[in-house]
Design an enzyme around this catalytic site. Structure first.
Site, short mmCIF file in Angstrom:
data_model
loop_
_atom_site.label_atom_id
_atom_site.label_comp_id
_atom_site.label_asym_id
_atom_site.label_seq_id
_atom_site.Cartn_x
_atom_site.Cartn_y
_atom_site.Cartn_z
CB CYS A 181 5.24 -4.25 -6.37
SG CYS A 181 5.07 -4.25 -4.68
CG HIS A 237 3.16 -7.43 -7.34
ND1 HIS A 237 4.14 -8.04 -6.41
CD2 HIS A 237 2.49 -6.52 -6.37
CE1 HIS A 237 4.07 -7.14 -5.34
NE2 HIS A 237 3.14 -6.42 -5.26
CG ASN A 280 3.69 -7.44 -1.60
OD1 ASN A 280 4.79 -7.43 -2.13
ND2 ASN A 280 3.03 -6.16 -1.59
N1 ACO Z 1 -5.59 -6.32 11.52
C1 ACO Z 1 -6.72 -5.97 11.90
N2 ACO Z 1 -7.24 -4.83 11.70
C2 ACO Z 1 -6.60 -4.00 10.65
C3 ACO Z 1 -5.51 -4.47 10.16
C4 ACO Z 1 -4.79 -5.75 10.76
N3 ACO Z 1 -3.84 -6.19 10.12
N4 ACO Z 1 -5.08 -3.52 9.06
C5 ACO Z 1 -6.30 -2.45 9.30
N5 ACO Z 1 -7.14 -2.95 10.01
C6 ACO Z 1 -8.51 -2.19 10.50
C7 ACO Z 1 -8.34 -0.86 10.03
O1 ACO Z 1 -7.92 -0.11 11.21
C8 ACO Z 1 -9.78 -0.56 10.00
O2 ACO Z 1 -10.39 -0.33 10.96
P1 ACO Z 1 -11.81 0.64 11.09
O3 ACO Z 1 -12.92 0.19 10.25
O4 ACO Z 1 -12.01 0.61 12.79
O5 ACO Z 1 -11.14 2.03 10.85
C9 ACO Z 1 -10.41 -1.80 9.19
O6 ACO Z 1 -9.44 -2.69 9.65
C10 ACO Z 1 -10.60 -1.78 7.81
O7 ACO Z 1 -9.43 -1.35 7.00
P2 ACO Z 1 -9.33 -1.38 5.60
O8 ACO Z 1 -8.26 -0.42 5.33
O9 ACO Z 1 -10.66 -0.44 5.17
O10 ACO Z 1 -9.47 -2.64 5.10
P3 ACO Z 1 -9.33 -3.08 3.85
O11 ACO Z 1 -10.02 -4.06 3.44
O12 ACO Z 1 -9.05 -2.07 2.49
O13 ACO Z 1 -7.90 -3.89 3.67
C11 ACO Z 1 -5.54 -3.55 3.10
C12 ACO Z 1 -6.60 -3.35 3.86
C13 ACO Z 1 -5.57 -5.14 2.99
C14 ACO Z 1 -4.27 -3.21 3.37
C15 ACO Z 1 -6.05 -3.44 1.35
O14 ACO Z 1 -6.53 -2.18 1.43
C16 ACO Z 1 -4.86 -3.87 0.34
O15 ACO Z 1 -4.56 -4.79 0.33
N6 ACO Z 1 -4.66 -2.74 -0.29
C17 ACO Z 1 -3.44 -2.97 -1.34
C18 ACO Z 1 -2.17 -3.32 -0.72
C19 ACO Z 1 -1.27 -3.27 -2.03
O16 ACO Z 1 -1.50 -3.79 -3.08
N7 ACO Z 1 0.01 -2.65 -1.93
C20 ACO Z 1 0.66 -2.41 -2.99
C21 ACO Z 1 1.75 -3.22 -3.22
S1 ACO Z 1 3.03 -2.76 -2.11
C22 ACO Z 1 4.38 -2.10 -2.76
O17 ACO Z 1 4.54 -1.81 -4.08
C23 ACO Z 1 5.66 -1.80 -2.08
#
Ligand code: ACO
Length: 333
Positions: free
Chosen positions: A115, A260, A290
């Site tokens: 990224c 980003h 993203n």
């Molecule tokens: N739809 C529905 N439910 C989902 C989904 C989905 N797409 N994805 C995960 N869940 C569920 C999980 O299984 C979990 O269920 P559980 O509580 O029964 O275990 C619940 O939702 C909560 O999951 P969390 O991972 O705690 O959700 P969070 O609020 O942390 O959001 C997210 C997840 C959106 C991925 C977040 O952590 C995030 O954006 N992280 C950063 C992403 C990022 O910046 N990436 C970097 C760039 S990428 C690169 O460099 C290549």
């Protein structure tokens, strides 16, 4: 003697025509529009049609940037291209772009900074220009994520986040001290490499990928989302303050921050930590998701076309991603 540095002379972008809504994803995996919008701000993303390459998207974005700067491909002295999804294991996508632009002999540097690829690219291009090695450098970020994601419920945390696209900018040497890149600073911390990665195909496996690895889904990217989030909202403001501080400036001096586009909640937290008002932060994640190395140059090109970036404005671009890698670039437009 006036010092040489780089200024932006053109920006451009390309996104595939096909729009994939959250609703469409909810038909193939257990997710919902509500969950995706609330947790990420994403409403839709673009996916490439079969046969579209990263090099072709990069070519289209590059041609738009060249036209924007009243330039032609022959004006380019060097290409820097950031991607984590190259068209092939080797050679890099840069040479395919170079060939498509008809630029035999022009050097191509492919950057693997995920990224942060575009900000890393700005750092390299600006250093080349400052050293006098090249005068006009094309910097591109391009990504095809859709062909590499686990579209089942197992991969839903990643699959809903990413999209395809390309962005480009042309940098050119200037001695105008009131315009151009002021400072770019880039960083990495490999202790966290496996927190966000794609394990396979891997040259440390023999063969590099096999049926069992595919069955286990080890070729799909995986992420510890909360950890990535935690580091991103710390490192991004830190990087912005670093480039501002080196120029004796404050967050309040920024006219437009282009973060980003990983997650709208990350951008909002970065905005809060820097104390910036809504109109000073550009977000387009709801349309594209993203697009990794492409998010910043796509956003920059859109912001320019929306009249949000004007001559003399202080623009800051900041990235964080897999590696971890991060960095920021401060520009007097
Ligand atoms: N739809 C529905 N439910 C989902 C989904 C989905 N797409 N994805 C995960 N869940 C569920 C999980 O299984 C979990 O269920 P559980 O509580 O029964 O275990 C619940 O939702 C909560 O999951 P969390 O991972 O705690 O959700 P969070 O609020 O942390 O959001 C997210 C997840 C959106 C991925 C977040 O952590 C995030 O954006 N992280 C950063 C992403 C990022 O910046 N990436 C970097 C760039 S990428 C690169 O460099 C290549």
């Amino acid at each position: 003697m006036l010092s040489t540095h780089s200024r932006f002379v053109g920006t451009g972008y390309y996104v595939p025509e096909r729009i994939v809504t959250n609703h469409e994803l909810s038909e193939v995996m257990d997710t919902s529009d509500e969950w995706i919008v609330e947790r990420t701000g994403i409403r839709q993303r673009r996916w490439v049609p079969e046969g579209m390459t990263g090099a072709e998207m990069a070519r289209r974005a590059s041609m738009m940037a060249l036209t924007d700067g009243d330039l032609v491909p022959a004006d380019i002295d060097a290409i820097v291209l950031g991607t984590l999804s190259p068209d092939h294991f080797f050679p890099g996508t840069g040479v395919f772009l170079q060939r498509a632009l008809g630029l035999e002999g022009v050097p191509c540097l492919d950057l693997r900074a995920q990224c942060s690829g575009f900000v890393y690219g700005l750092s390299v291009a600006d250093a080349w220009i400052r050293s006098g090695q090249y005068e006009t450098v094309l910097v591109v970020g391009v990504e095809i994520q859709s062909t590499g994601l686990d579209m089942s419920t197992r991969g839903r945390d990643m699959a809903v986040l990413f999209g395809d696209g390309a962005g480009a900018a042309v940098l050119q040497a200037t001695q105008n001290e009131n315009q151009g890149i002021l400072t770019t600073r880039i960083h990495a911390d490999g202790r966290h490499a496996e927190i966000l990665w794609a394990e396979a195909a891997s040259s440390s496996h023999h063969p590099r990928i096999d049926a069992k690895m595919i069955e286990e889904g080890r070729h799909f990217p995986t992420m510890e989302g909360k950890e990535v989030f935690r580091h991103a909202v710390t490192r991004m403001p830190e990087a912005v303050l670093e480039v501002l501080g080196e120029n004796g400036l404050e967050p309040d001096d920024i006219d437009l921050l282009i973060p980003h586009q990983a997650n709208l909640r990350i951008s909002q937290m970065v905005q809060r930590r820097l104390g910036l008002s809504d109109e000073k932060v550009f977000n387009n994640i709801e349309k594209y998701g993203n697009t990794t190395a492409a998010t910043i140059p796509i956003a920059l090109a859109e912001a320019v076309r929306e009249g949000l970036v004007n001559r003399g404005d202080l623009v800051c671009m900041v990235a964080f991603g897999s590696g971890f890698t991060w960095g920021a670039s401060l520009v007097r437009w």
